[in-house]
Each structure stands twice: as C-alpha cells, then as structure tokens.
Design a protein around this motif. Structure first.
Motif, PDB file in Angstrom:
ATOM      1  N   GLN A 189       0.611   3.980   6.479  1.00  0.00           N
ATOM      2  CA  GLN A 189       1.857   3.957   5.704  1.00  0.00           C
ATOM      3  C   GLN A 189       1.717   3.203   4.385  1.00  0.00           C
ATOM      4  OE1 GLN A 189       4.951   2.295   8.177  1.00  0.00           O
ATOM      5  NE2 GLN A 189       4.892   4.004   9.624  1.00  0.00           N
ATOM      6  N   GLN A 190       1.369   1.932   4.475  1.00  0.00           N
ATOM      7  CA  GLN A 190       1.304   1.043   3.302  1.00  0.00           C
ATOM      8  C   GLN A 190       0.214  -0.005   3.573  1.00  0.00           C
ATOM      9  OE1 GLN A 190       3.063   1.462   0.511  1.00  0.00           O
ATOM     10  NE2 GLN A 190       4.308   3.122   1.320  1.00  0.00           N
ATOM     11  N   TRP A 204       0.175  -3.971   3.346  1.00  0.00           N
ATOM     12  CA  TRP A 204       0.982  -4.776   4.251  1.00  0.00           C
ATOM     13  C   TRP A 204       0.194  -5.287   5.448  1.00  0.00           C
ATOM     14  CZ3 TRP A 204       5.169  -7.373   3.575  1.00  0.00           C
ATOM     15  CH2 TRP A 204       6.100  -6.966   2.633  1.00  0.00           C
ATOM     16  N   LEU A 232       8.669   1.163   3.579  1.00  0.00           N
ATOM     17  CA  LEU A 232       9.048   1.734   2.293  1.00  0.00           C
ATOM     18  C   LEU A 232       7.979   1.444   1.246  1.00  0.00           C
ATOM     19  CD1 LEU A 232      12.714   0.433   2.357  1.00  0.00           C
ATOM     20  CD2 LEU A 232      11.965   2.781   2.802  1.00  0.00           C
ATOM     21  N   ALA A 233       7.882   2.311   0.263  1.00  0.00           N
ATOM     22  CA  ALA A 233       6.956   2.070  -0.842  1.00  0.00           C
ATOM     23  C   ALA A 233       7.418   0.879  -1.678  1.00  0.00           C
ATOM     24  CB  ALA A 233       6.833   3.319  -1.706  1.00  0.00           C
ATOM     25  N   ASP A 234       8.716   0.629  -1.718  1.00  0.00           N
ATOM     26  CA  ASP A 234       9.267  -0.523  -2.419  1.00  0.00           C
ATOM     27  C   ASP A 234       9.004  -1.762  -1.559  1.00  0.00           C
ATOM     28  OD1 ASP A 234      10.923  -2.608  -3.317  1.00  0.00           O
ATOM     29  OD2 ASP A 234      12.537  -1.246  -3.898  1.00  0.00           O
ATOM     30  N   ALA A 235       8.008  -2.533  -1.947  1.00  0.00           N
ATOM     31  CA  ALA A 235       7.556  -3.659  -1.114  1.00  0.00           C
ATOM     32  C   ALA A 235       8.625  -4.734  -0.944  1.00  0.00           C
ATOM     33  CB  ALA A 235       6.284  -4.269  -1.698  1.00  0.00           C
ATOM     34  N   TYR A 249      -1.614  -7.260  -3.397  1.00  0.00           N
ATOM     35  CA  TYR A 249      -1.592  -6.323  -4.509  1.00  0.00           C
ATOM     36  C   TYR A 249      -2.481  -6.819  -5.650  1.00  0.00           C
ATOM     37  CZ  TYR A 249       0.209  -3.376  -8.269  1.00  0.00           C
ATOM     38  OH  TYR A 249       0.313  -2.507  -9.326  1.00  0.00           O
TER      39      TYR A 249
END
Length: 150
Positions: free
Chosen positions: A17-18, A21, A61-64, A136
């Motif tokens: 997913q991300q 994270w 979500l892509a918005d961290a 990041y």
C-alpha cells in the motif's frame, strides 16, 4: 493466525500500500508489546492483528498526514498504563516493557481508556507524521544519490 503471522501479513500489506509506513508502524506497534499480557495475563499481543485488520478494511491513504490521523485512532492506542504515584506510560516515548522495568517495584496499573485522549491522539499523530517524514527524507536522499526518482 499467530501474532508473528499478523506482523508478517501487516508488513506485506503496508509494503504493497504505502511502503514508507512500514518502518514507522513496525516501531510504533512494537512499543505496545507486553501490554496485553500484563492486562489480561495472556501471552499474546493483538495490536498486530488489530492494525492488519484495519488496513485490510481501509488501506493507507496516499496523504501521509491523514494516514497518521487514521493510524492514531486504532483501538490499541487507547491502551494505557500508569503507576499508583501517577507516572504514565506514553508509547511515543518508550515501549511498554522498559516503562514497566523503569517504574518497578512501584507497580503498574493497565487500563483501556473509554475514549481516545486528545493528548495521546495528538502526540501520536505528530510522532507518526514525523517518523514518516524522516522515512520520506531518507528515501529522497537515497534516490538523489543514485540519480533516480520513484
């Protein structure tokens, strides 16, 4: 499924997913290790299963920053511990086991808060968000050194 299997499943899910994270979640969820055993006298830590089931139902979500808010509201973030003298465990500052070791022989009382405490939620969001930003930055630094962008 065992706790270790949930941890493995969560890792695979988050990496799909991300991926930035995963190091954050691994560190954060590990800090709750031992709380359940202390509270319930059971040798398991369901925080991994709770997180895994939540992310299966609602992917990150892509918005961290919004993802940090979502994660801070996972039910195990209501797990608390304190001493009779009023010292409180905060999982963004230390893991449960070192807290217990540090305050012994004073004793530790564990409990589930009836609702999310504003301070705990706010501290958790800030901690998760800062850790994600660190991941990041590491990724961007590594990519710029190798001349690639993801």
């Amino acid at each position: 499924m065992t706790e270790q299997n949930y941890q493995i499943a969560l890792r695979a899910l988050v990496l799909e997913q991300q991926p930035l994270w995963w190091p954050v979640l691994d560190q954060w969820i590990s800090r709750f290790g031992g709380w359940w055993a202390h509270e319930h006298d059971e040798s398991r830590d369901p925080a991994w299963a709770i997180a895994c089931q939540a992310l299966l139902r609602d992917p990150l979500l892509a918005d961290a920053h919004r993802a940090a808010h979502f994660l801070a509201m996972l039910p195990f973030n209501r797990w608390h511990a304190a001493t009779p003298a009023g010292r409180r465990w905060n999982p963004v500052n230390e893991s449960f086991a070192p807290f217990v070791a540090r305050v012994m022989p004073e004793g530790v009382v564990t409990f589930v808060a009836p609702d999310f405490e504003t301070l705990r939620s706010t501290d958790t969001v800030k901690w998760l968000w800062a850790r994600w930003l660190s991941e990041y930055a590491k990724r961007m630094s590594c990519d710029s050194q190798h001349g690639s962008r993801w």
